[in-house]
Design a protein around this motif. Structure first.
Motif, PDB file in Angstrom:
ATOM      1  N   SER A 102       0.893  -1.107   0.093  1.00  0.00           N
ATOM      2  CA  SER A 102      -0.034   0.024   0.018  1.00  0.00           C
ATOM      3  C   SER A 102       0.901   1.243   0.145  1.00  0.00           C
ATOM      4  CB  SER A 102      -0.940   0.258   1.087  1.00  0.00           C
ATOM      5  OG  SER A 102      -0.238  -0.431   2.494  1.00  0.00           O
ATOM      6  N   THR A 103       0.225   2.340  -0.525  1.00  0.00           N
ATOM      7  CA  THR A 103       1.042   3.379  -0.701  1.00  0.00           C
ATOM      8  C   THR A 103       2.458   3.574  -1.529  1.00  0.00           C
ATOM      9  OG1 THR A 103       2.177   3.355   1.336  1.00  0.00           O
ATOM     10  CG2 THR A 103       0.081   4.466   1.593  1.00  0.00           C
ATOM     11  N   ALA A 104       2.764   2.460  -2.130  1.00  0.00           N
ATOM     12  CA  ALA A 104       3.931   2.361  -2.782  1.00  0.00           C
ATOM     13  C   ALA A 104       4.063   3.331  -4.019  1.00  0.00           C
ATOM     14  CB  ALA A 104       4.155   1.029  -3.518  1.00  0.00           C
ATOM     15  N   HIS A 105       2.870   3.837  -4.752  1.00  0.00           N
ATOM     16  CA  HIS A 105       2.734   4.802  -5.560  1.00  0.00           C
ATOM     17  C   HIS A 105       2.941   6.159  -5.254  1.00  0.00           C
ATOM     18  CE1 HIS A 105      -1.144   4.305  -3.823  1.00  0.00           C
ATOM     19  NE2 HIS A 105      -1.542   5.427  -4.241  1.00  0.00           N
ATOM     20  N   LEU A 106       2.828   6.367  -3.916  1.00  0.00           N
ATOM     21  CA  LEU A 106       3.021   7.619  -3.186  1.00  0.00           C
ATOM     22  C   LEU A 106       4.492   7.994  -2.538  1.00  0.00           C
ATOM     23  CD1 LEU A 106      -0.554   8.088  -1.344  1.00  0.00           C
ATOM     24  CD2 LEU A 106       0.272   9.340  -3.182  1.00  0.00           C
ATOM     25  N   ALA A 107       4.965   6.681  -2.112  1.00  0.00           N
ATOM     26  CA  ALA A 107       6.088   6.533  -1.189  1.00  0.00           C
ATOM     27  C   ALA A 107       7.490   7.203  -1.799  1.00  0.00           C
ATOM     28  CB  ALA A 107       6.314   5.130  -0.716  1.00  0.00           C
ATOM     29  N   ASP A 108       8.180   7.779  -0.697  1.00  0.00           N
ATOM     30  CA  ASP A 108       9.629   8.230  -1.111  1.00  0.00           C
ATOM     31  C   ASP A 108      10.482   7.154  -0.948  1.00  0.00           C
ATOM     32  OD1 ASP A 108       8.723  11.105  -1.322  1.00  0.00           O
ATOM     33  OD2 ASP A 108       8.312  10.779   0.682  1.00  0.00           O
ATOM     34  N   TRP A 109      10.268   6.410   0.050  1.00  0.00           N
ATOM     35  CA  TRP A 109      11.170   5.061   0.473  1.00  0.00           C
ATOM     36  C   TRP A 109      10.294   3.924   0.672  1.00  0.00           C
ATOM     37  CZ3 TRP A 109      16.678   5.424   1.916  1.00  0.00           C
ATOM     38  CH2 TRP A 109      17.081   6.483   1.803  1.00  0.00           C
ATOM     39  N   ILE A 110      11.011   2.849   0.731  1.00  0.00           N
ATOM     40  CA  ILE A 110      10.478   1.508   1.101  1.00  0.00           C
ATOM     41  C   ILE A 110      11.255   0.822   2.054  1.00  0.00           C
ATOM     42  CG2 ILE A 110      11.794   0.288  -1.003  1.00  0.00           C
ATOM     43  CD1 ILE A 110       9.311  -1.627  -1.079  1.00  0.00           C
ATOM     44  N   PHE A 111      10.685   0.166   3.245  1.00  0.00           N
ATOM     45  CA  PHE A 111      11.383  -0.587   3.975  1.00  0.00           C
ATOM     46  C   PHE A 111      11.148  -2.030   3.552  1.00  0.00           C
ATOM     47  CE2 PHE A 111       8.130  -1.508   7.079  1.00  0.00           C
ATOM     48  CZ  PHE A 111       7.298  -0.360   7.007  1.00  0.00           C
ATOM     49  N   CYS A 112      12.226  -2.973   3.412  1.00  0.00           N
ATOM     50  CA  CYS A 112      11.818  -4.226   2.590  1.00  0.00           C
ATOM     51  C   CYS A 112      12.771  -5.213   2.987  1.00  0.00           C
ATOM     52  CB  CYS A 112      12.506  -3.810   1.165  1.00  0.00           C
ATOM     53  SG  CYS A 112      12.027  -5.056  -0.101  1.00  0.00           S
ATOM     54  N   LEU A 113      12.009  -6.254   3.032  1.00  0.00           N
ATOM     55  CA  LEU A 113      12.631  -7.606   3.285  1.00  0.00           C
ATOM     56  C   LEU A 113      13.249  -8.480   2.036  1.00  0.00           C
ATOM     57  CD1 LEU A 113      10.437  -8.998   6.265  1.00  0.00           C
ATOM     58  CD2 LEU A 113      12.534  -8.116   6.415  1.00  0.00           C
ATOM     59  N   VAL A 114      14.455  -8.662   2.297  1.00  0.00           N
ATOM     60  CA  VAL A 114      15.079  -9.378   0.896  1.00  0.00           C
ATOM     61  C   VAL A 114      16.085 -10.399   1.639  1.00  0.00           C
ATOM     62  CG1 VAL A 114      15.251  -7.343  -0.336  1.00  0.00           C
ATOM     63  CG2 VAL A 114      17.043  -7.700   1.071  1.00  0.00           C
ATOM     64  N   ARG A 115      16.230 -11.526   0.623  1.00  0.00           N
ATOM     65  CA  ARG A 115      17.114 -12.636   0.826  1.00  0.00           C
ATOM     66  C   ARG A 115      18.618 -12.263   0.637  1.00  0.00           C
ATOM     67  NH1 ARG A 115      16.023 -16.886   3.148  1.00  0.00           N
ATOM     68  NH2 ARG A 115      13.808 -16.872   2.999  1.00  0.00           N
ATOM     69  N   THR A 116      19.340 -12.179   1.483  1.00  0.00           N
ATOM     70  CA  THR A 116      20.677 -12.000   1.403  1.00  0.00           C
ATOM     71  C   THR A 116      21.755 -13.338   1.426  1.00  0.00           C
ATOM     72  OG1 THR A 116      20.787 -11.066   3.627  1.00  0.00           O
ATOM     73  CG2 THR A 116      20.533  -9.720   1.797  1.00  0.00           C
ATOM     74  N   GLU A 117      21.157 -14.103   2.148  1.00  0.00           N
ATOM     75  CA  GLU A 117      21.916 -15.575   2.342  1.00  0.00           C
ATOM     76  C   GLU A 117      21.206 -16.526   1.981  1.00  0.00           C
ATOM     77  OE1 GLU A 117      24.422 -13.818   4.224  1.00  0.00           O
ATOM     78  OE2 GLU A 117      23.274 -12.102   4.358  1.00  0.00           O
ATOM     79  N   PRO A 118      21.181 -17.028   0.702  1.00  0.00           N
ATOM     80  CA  PRO A 118      20.554 -17.940   0.376  1.00  0.00           C
ATOM     81  C   PRO A 118      20.803 -19.461   0.822  1.00  0.00           C
ATOM     82  CG  PRO A 118      21.925 -17.117  -1.536  1.00  0.00           C
ATOM     83  CD  PRO A 118      21.909 -16.279  -0.410  1.00  0.00           C
ATOM     84  N   GLU A 119      21.923 -19.500   1.300  1.00  0.00           N
ATOM     85  CA  GLU A 119      22.254 -20.750   1.847  1.00  0.00           C
ATOM     86  C   GLU A 119      21.923 -21.021   3.193  1.00  0.00           C
ATOM     87  OE1 GLU A 119      23.681 -22.758  -0.336  1.00  0.00           O
ATOM     88  OE2 GLU A 119      23.701 -21.326  -1.748  1.00  0.00           O
ATOM     89  N   ALA A 120      21.527 -19.952   3.993  1.00  0.00           N
ATOM     90  CA  ALA A 120      21.090 -20.098   5.466  1.00  0.00           C
ATOM     91  C   ALA A 120      20.030 -20.515   5.737  1.00  0.00           C
ATOM     92  CB  ALA A 120      21.299 -18.518   6.039  1.00  0.00           C
ATOM     93  N   PRO A 121      19.519 -21.238   6.943  1.00  0.00           N
ATOM     94  CA  PRO A 121      17.883 -21.531   7.100  1.00  0.00           C
ATOM     95  C   PRO A 121      17.048 -20.362   6.756  1.00  0.00           C
ATOM     96  CG  PRO A 121      19.481 -22.414   8.758  1.00  0.00           C
ATOM     97  CD  PRO A 121      20.266 -21.454   7.868  1.00  0.00           C
ATOM     98  N   LYS A 122      15.938 -20.549   6.558  1.00  0.00           N
ATOM     99  CA  LYS A 122      14.908 -19.521   5.855  1.00  0.00           C
ATOM    100  C   LYS A 122      14.798 -18.363   6.645  1.00  0.00           C
ATOM    101  CE  LYS A 122      10.351 -21.341   6.832  1.00  0.00           C
ATOM    102  NZ  LYS A 122       9.196 -21.661   6.089  1.00  0.00           N
ATOM    103  N   HIS A 123      14.685 -18.281   8.005  1.00  0.00           N
ATOM    104  CA  HIS A 123      14.627 -17.229   8.894  1.00  0.00           C
ATOM    105  C   HIS A 123      15.888 -16.667   9.110  1.00  0.00           C
ATOM    106  CE1 HIS A 123      10.960 -19.793  10.159  1.00  0.00           C
ATOM    107  NE2 HIS A 123      10.606 -18.551  10.193  1.00  0.00           N
ATOM    108  N   GLN A 124      16.896 -17.296   8.859  1.00  0.00           N
ATOM    109  CA  GLN A 124      18.430 -16.484   9.255  1.00  0.00           C
ATOM    110  C   GLN A 124      19.155 -15.850   7.694  1.00  0.00           C
ATOM    111  OE1 GLN A 124      20.443 -19.616  11.439  1.00  0.00           O
ATOM    112  NE2 GLN A 124      18.161 -19.682  12.483  1.00  0.00           N
TER     113      GLN A 124
END
Lengths: 355, 397
Positions: free
Chosen positions: B159-181
């Motif tokens: 929601s509000t992506a069309h108005l937003a200046d910034w986003i706080f975003c969850l991304v996968r940075t450690e593909p080898e780690a267990p999913k929560h880590q």
């Protein structure tokens, strides 16, 4: 600001719970339900804790506690499907007599448990075509149905126009016969009046209403305890029972039934507390809250006791587990002193639209 | 049992009432992101301590000690007088608390002040088409390339992506780690090249949400909250803030009063709707449920003030019960209106601007969003009643 039970109220509830857990296992309940014994021993045990005199003022020889104290005790009694005349003798009669300021000299022996006062309020709530009670002066004629407590020494009776009288069980012209109901842990009877001399308690319908409100909250609290026990039993059973090599508590179908019970029931706790508090402290909300609370707890009590039965599977349907005592207790509480529909109508009639 | 707040708090209530008497006329009726009046009002609120109340002065807030009762009194008085309570949005309600707890000093300095003043609008990038209830299985990835993260993937329900200046975003940075880590919490500008926002029209006919696509979006390496791989803990700290607030019982009471008013004024065939016993009983049945939730709410407030009171289960059930109750309340209004309950859009017979129909659908969305009712039931049964989790099924190779 503190919304909850005081430490004294928790202690009071604990002491009743401890007594009932030790002295009233399900086998003892069964003995009363089957008619082998009456509830006198349980009532004596509760009397040793002061329970019959909870709402009786200190001046009248009781503990002089409040509606919330009565509610937490009522909850404990419901939790253990306790056979006792608590509702009629410890709630309805003391509230009526003390509100009216009449016959208070009787309350000392009510408080010790020696004198049991039953309650015949049904005719004031809504008389059937084949019942109803009228007063000519202090002479009563007619019939009162589903009167609480077949073993009472005296009865507080309401006429169809909501006057309250007190009458001895052995008064001339009064006959009493037990009425069987689904609920065996508390007794009801019918009273037939033929020119019975009675003592006037109050002609003021306001006294009847205040008594009724107090009774509604006590019944709602009983249902709270009844349903809480049914939920607890369902969770314990689901954690033990294994099918397909798993405890059934690990199946979402079962977990979600338990979650739904908890989600419906938990807000009821705060609702009962508030309704009880309102009886003593917030008079302008008391009737509205009492009606809604008893009506809402009736709905939730029905849902929780039937769902708990389902969680128990076939065993829930049997007499072996005895869960049906809780199912029937909630059913009894739903029907007496005004159905949910009747109480919701009354709640609407005492509220105007908030601004 | 003591429902009063005490004399010192009644003094504070008088203060709030004085503020409303003096400034209330400037309160905007509505006003979302970028609305000038709403931004000006927010500034007044912060200066007097009625918004961003407990946020430290150094980050642009009012800097008061947290006081649950004072916050409650502010909410009560503002609601009673229908005064605008200031700006909301996911930046203020979700990101700011998390930055205060887990952000670096630089991040706090840079982001909190403009966010609470409505000058910096945020959107939340959590859910994905393949990661809904199982959010931790999200697959939008960020790979480090020199001093920059390179983000690729897709988010939904932004929601509000069309108005937003910034986003706080969850991304996968450690593909080898267990999913929560293996998840990290990134902050980046919405005008970064490679971001595409597509509105997502929902059943109400509005686009309350968006789909957001990322193609080689380059994000400076330091724009991360917490450490690499800690993003799940960061996100969970905020999700807790969201759930209970979706269905406040006082708002349900206001809506119920609205249905009752509708029933007391509308007539069909010469009969007032309130005189229909079937409708009337449905109304009063809902009133009983609203009262139960209001009492539950008082208990929760009390448990926050008196730490020894246990109200864990009472808190867990609020989202499940509250959203369902609202949906049923709106449904009753539609039912009592008969055919007029069908009216929508520019229909001249619309009652209450069509809000009943709109909210009926919107609350169905809220039953699903923010953790579905079924997820809530898992939480209640597992964390509230101590029942075991569903055993995991091995994936076929």
């Amino acid at each position: 600001m503190e919304f909850g039970l005081s430490s004294e109220q928790s202690l009071l509830q604990d002491s009743v719970t401890r007594y009932l857990s030790e002295q009233l296992p399900l086998d003892e309940v069964r003995k009363v339900a089957s008619g082998d014994v009456n509830d006198a021993a349980v009532w004596q045990g509760l009397a040793d804790l002061g329970i019959p005199g909870l709402l009786v003022s200190e001046a009248n020889g009781g503990l002089g506690l409040g509606s919330l104290d009565a509610a937490v005790v009522s909850e404990a009694l419901g939790y253990h499907v306790t056979p006792s005349p608590f509702l009629s003798s410890a709630v309805i009669a003391p509230v009526a007599l003390q509100t009216a300021g009449r016959c208070e000299d009787l309350l000392g022996s009510v408080a010790t448990g020696e004198l049991r006062i039953g309650a015949a309020l049904a005719e004031g709530i809504g008389a059937r075509a084949d019942a109803g009670l009228t007063a000519n002066g202090n002479t009563l004629n007619g019939k009162s149905l589903f009167v609480l407590d077949v073993d009472a020494d005296q009865y507080l009776v309401a006429t169809s126009d909501r006057k309250l009288y007190l009458v001895a069980a052995d008064a001339a012209g009064l006959s009493r016969s037990p009425l069987s109901t689904i609920e065996k842990t508390r007794s009801t009877c019918e009273l037939n009046f033929s020119n019975v001399d009675a003592t006037l308690v109050s002609e003021d319908p306001g006294v009847f209403d205040k008594t009724w409100d107090a009774a509604l909250v006590a019944v709602a609290a009983d249902t709270l305890g009844t349903a809480q026990s049914a939920l607890d039993q369902a969770v314990v059973y689901a954690m033990q029972r294994e099918q397909f090599n798993r405890v059934i508590a690990s199946f979402q179908a079962v977990k979600h039934m338990c979650a739904e019970m908890a989600a419906e029931l938990e807000p009821c706790r705060a609702m009962v507390w508030y309704a009880a508090h309102a009886l003593d402290e917030i008079p302008e909300e008391a009737t509205m809250m009492a009606c809604h609370t008893k009506a809402h707890l009736s709905e939730v009590g029905q849902f929780v006791t039937r769902t708990s039965t389902e969680v128990h599977g076939g065993m829930g349907f049997t007499d072996l587990v005895g869960l049906h005592y809780w199912f029937k207790r909630a059913g009894f509480n739903r029907q007496i002193l005004g159905s949910p529909e009747l109480l919701r109508e009354r709640a609407l009639s005492v509220t105007t639209l908030a601004a | 049992m003591d429902l009063s707040f005490g004399p010192e708090y009644e003094e504070f209530r008088t203060e709030v009432q004085q503020f409303i008497a003096e400034h209330g006329s400037k309160s905007p009726r509505q006003g979302g992101a970028r609305d000038k009046e709403a931004i000006a009002w927010q500034k007044v609120l912060i200066e007097h301590g009625y918004a961003a109340r407990t946020i430290p002065k150094e980050y642009g807030g009012f800097g008061a000690e947290p006081d649950i009762i004072k916050s409650r009194i502010i909410a009560e008085e503002f609601s009673k007088n229908q005064i605008n309570t200031g700006l909301g949005g996911q930046g203020i309600s979700m990101l700011v608390p998390v930055l205060l707890e887990m952000g670096t000093e630089e991040q706090k300095q840079e982001f909190i002040r403009p966010t609470i003043h409505g000058e910096m609008i945020w959107c939340q990038g959590y859910s994905e088409p393949g990661a809904g209830s199982d959010l931790a299985s999200l697959s939008t990835k960020a790979e480090l390339d020199g001093d920059e993260w390179v983000v690729n993937g897709q988010k939904i329900w932004t929601s509000t992506a069309h108005l937003a200046d910034w986003i706080f975003c969850l991304v996968r940075t450690e593909p080898e780690a267990p999913k929560h880590q293996g998840i990290s919490f990134l902050l980046f500008r919405m005008d970064t090249p490679g971001i595409e926002v597509r509105p997502l029209v929902d059943m109400t006919g509005d686009a309350n949400f968006n789909e957001t696509f990322f193609t080689d979006v380059r994000v400076p390496k330091h724009q991360i909250v917490g450490q690499r791989g800690q993003g799940w803990q960061v996100a969970n700290a905020i999700l807790g803030h969201e759930r209970g607030s979706l269905a406040p019982p006082d708002a349900a009471q206001t809506r119920l009063n609205g249905v009752r008013k509708l029933m007391e004024t509308e007539t069909v065939g010469g009969e007032k709707l309130i005189d229909n016993p079937v409708y009337r009983d449905r109304l009063m049945k809902l009133q009983g449920r609203v009262l139960a939730m209001k009492c539950n709410d008082i208990r929760l407030l009390s448990a926050r003030i008196n730490k020894t009171q246990d109200a864990k289960l009472a808190g867990m059930i609020v989202k499940l019960q509250g959203t369902e109750l609202r949906h049923e309340l709106e449904a009753l209004a539609i039912d009592v209106m008969g055919e007029i309950g069908l009216a929508y859009g520019d229909n001249p017979y619309l009652r209450g601007n069509g809000s009943w129909q709109y909210q009926y659908m919107y609350y169905l969305g809220l039953i699903i969003g923010g953790g579905t009712s079924q997820i809530q039931k898992n939480i209640i049964s597992e964390r509230g009643l101590g029942m075991p989790k569903e055993p995991k099924i091995e994936k076929k190779a």
